[in-house]
Design an enzyme around this catalytic site. Structure first.
Site, PDB file in Angstrom:
ATOM      1  N   ASN A  67      55.874  10.299  86.326  1.00 40.47           N
ATOM      2  CA  ASN A  67      56.621   9.441  87.250  1.00 40.47           C
ATOM      3  C   ASN A  67      57.131  10.289  88.411  1.00 40.47           C
ATOM      4  OD1 ASN A  67      56.706   6.769  86.075  1.00 40.47           O
ATOM      5  ND2 ASN A  67      58.074   7.584  84.497  1.00 40.47           N
ATOM      6  N   CYS A  76      50.239   4.434  82.191  1.00 41.48           N
ATOM      7  CA  CYS A  76      50.397   3.812  83.502  1.00 41.48           C
ATOM      8  C   CYS A  76      49.126   3.005  83.767  1.00 41.48           C
ATOM      9  CB  CYS A  76      50.584   4.877  84.577  1.00 41.48           C
ATOM     10  SG  CYS A  76      50.584   4.203  86.244  1.00 41.48           S
ATOM     11  N   GLY A  77      49.257   1.705  83.826  1.00 43.19           N
ATOM     12  CA  GLY A  77      48.070   0.849  83.958  1.00 43.19           C
ATOM     13  C   GLY A  77      47.403   0.969  85.319  1.00 43.19           C
ATOM     14  N   ASN A  78      48.191   0.917  86.380  1.00 46.28           N
ATOM     15  CA  ASN A  78      47.601   1.047  87.729  1.00 46.28           C
ATOM     16  C   ASN A  78      47.054   2.463  87.930  1.00 46.28           C
ATOM     17  OD1 ASN A  78      48.140  -1.598  88.649  1.00 46.28           O
ATOM     18  ND2 ASN A  78      50.257  -1.039  89.084  1.00 46.28           N
ATOM     19  N   GLU A 199      60.959  -0.106  88.269  1.00 42.96           N
ATOM     20  CA  GLU A 199      60.213   0.840  87.442  1.00 42.96           C
ATOM     21  C   GLU A 199      61.023   2.066  87.030  1.00 42.96           C
ATOM     22  OE1 GLU A 199      56.151   2.824  87.599  1.00 42.96           O
ATOM     23  OE2 GLU A 199      55.901   1.004  88.811  1.00 42.96           O
ATOM     24  N   CYS A 209      53.131  -2.892  89.024  1.00 40.94           N
ATOM     25  CA  CYS A 209      53.223  -2.084  87.798  1.00 40.94           C
ATOM     26  C   CYS A 209      52.234  -2.690  86.805  1.00 40.94           C
ATOM     27  CB  CYS A 209      54.648  -2.121  87.250  1.00 40.94           C
ATOM     28  SG  CYS A 209      54.818  -1.180  85.720  1.00 40.94           S
ATOM     29  N   THR A 211      51.225  -1.961  83.605  1.00 42.91           N
ATOM     30  CA  THR A 211      51.680  -2.250  82.244  1.00 42.91           C
ATOM     31  C   THR A 211      52.713  -3.372  82.263  1.00 42.91           C
ATOM     32  OG1 THR A 211      53.260  -0.428  82.517  1.00 42.91           O
ATOM     33  CG2 THR A 211      51.234   0.024  81.248  1.00 42.91           C
TER      34      THR A 211
HETATM   35  N1  LIG Z   1      57.204   4.002  85.263  1.00 43.56           N
HETATM   36  C1  LIG Z   1      56.626   3.621  83.986  1.00 43.56           C
HETATM   37  C2  LIG Z   1      55.266   4.266  83.816  1.00 43.56           C
HETATM   38  C3  LIG Z   1      54.317   3.872  84.881  1.00 43.56           C
HETATM   39  C4  LIG Z   1      54.022   2.404  84.841  1.00 43.56           C
HETATM   40  C5  LIG Z   1      52.974   2.101  85.910  1.00 43.56           C
HETATM   41  N2  LIG Z   1      53.508   1.811  87.190  1.00 43.56           N
HETATM   42  C6  LIG Z   1      51.953   1.077  85.489  1.00 43.56           C
HETATM   43  O1  LIG Z   1      51.168   0.681  86.372  1.00 43.56           O
HETATM   44  O2  LIG Z   1      51.889   0.737  84.300  1.00 43.56           O
HETATM   45  C7  LIG Z   1      57.497   4.114  82.857  1.00 43.56           C
HETATM   46  O3  LIG Z   1      58.088   5.187  82.971  1.00 43.56           O
HETATM   47  O4  LIG Z   1      57.541   3.421  81.828  1.00 43.56           O
END
Ligand SMILES: N[C@@H](CCC[C@H](N)C(=O)O)C(=O)O
EC number: 5.1.1.7
Length: 275
Positions: A67, A76-78, A199, A209, A211
């Site tokens: 992060n 991190c899905g994206n 986030e 985001c 996920t």
């Molecule tokens: N910030 C999230 C991890 C990253 C999530 C991301 N943006 C996605 O696309 O899933 C965390 O610390 O849980």
């Protein structure tokens, strides 16, 4: 120190610095300073996260995802879609690939106009429970889609104070010690869901985001009996599609599909991150 080549990429508006670190070009002893420094908006490249592509003797590659605040979440899905397309462009993997994350192995397919990833099986899906936010009771759902998410349905997505309310959820004692991401979802045109996300680890609203989109799709599918796939529009206007199989509160075969754009290629100079 030699400047470090990187790609700047965006998955539906969630933006990342991606580095091919198979030759260990990133100084391990200053890794957190590099991540936090390079992710600073205006002062440096600026990004929601930083991804290192590293060797694996098991799958096509493994990654380390950070992060913007330097924390190391499991998934991190994206970012996963962007990492997959980065690997394909650089000849690190074919269009069909698999790579290791802290959440588990992710399978990815790089298409002509987007990337599809198989998510790790979601865990601890809970819907329709009350959360006390500063004396106000809000009904929420939660699920771990590689990282923890809370989802709240709202009537007007524009009216949400995502940072203020998002922070109350993100740091709520019920989700201590690691905290959670906070998503706000409303009905949009054509049966799509509109979503905004505060986030964890960026500590701000992001433009998408992955996920979180998966979490929202699964929680609303569970509550409303929605059939797969569920389509969502992110804050950037990006379009994400979530495919899944749901039996009761058990979800399997969860796929996230969306764009993974190269914004530019650059070189990271030490003065750009050594604060
Ligand atoms: N910030 C999230 C991890 C990253 C999530 C991301 N943006 C996605 O696309 O899933 C965390 O610390 O849980």
């Amino acid at each position: 120190m030699k400047p470090i080549p990187f790609f700047k990429m965006s998955g539906s508006g969630n933006d990342f610095i991606i580095i091919d670190n198979r030759a260990a070009v990133v100084p391990e002893d200053r890794l957190e300073r590099l991540v936090v420094g390079a992710c600073r908006r205006k002062m440096s490249v600026g990004a929601d996260g930083l991804i290192l592509i590293e060797p694996s003797d098991r799958v096509d590659f493994r990654w380390r995802f950070f992060n913007a605040d330097g924390s190391l979440p499991d998934m991190c899905g994206n970012g996963a879609r962007c990492a997959a397309r980065f690997a394909f462009i650089h000849g690190i993997a074919d269009r069909q690939m698999a790579f290791d994350t802290l959440a588990g192995t992710i399978e990815a397919t790089v298409g002509e106009h987007g990337v599809r990833i198989r998510m790790t099986d979601p865990a601890r899906l809970k819907t329709g429970f009350p959360l006390d936010l500063d004396g106000r009771t809000v009904m929420v759902g939660s699920v771990n889609t590689g990282v923890p998410h809370v989802v709240t349905v709202v009537d007007d997505i524009e009216a949400v104070d995502v940072v203020r309310t998002g922070r109350l959820i993100r740091f709520h004692p019920d989700f201590a010690p690691d905290g959670t991401n906070a998503n706000f979802v409303a009905d949009g045109p054509g049966g799509r869901l509109l979503i905004r996300t505060y986030e964890r680890g960026v500590e701000d609203e992001t433009l998408a985001c992955g996920t979180g989109n998966v979490a929202a799709a699964l929680i609303l599918a569970h509550d409303r009996g929605l059939a797969s796939p569920v389509s969502l529009t992110t804050r950037s206007g990006g379009q994400l599609t979530v495919h899944f199989t749901m039996k009761g509160d058990r979800c399997t075969d969860v796929f996230l599909e969306g764009d993974a754009r190269v914004i530019y290629r650059g070189e990271l100079w030490e003065e750009a991150w050594l604060t």
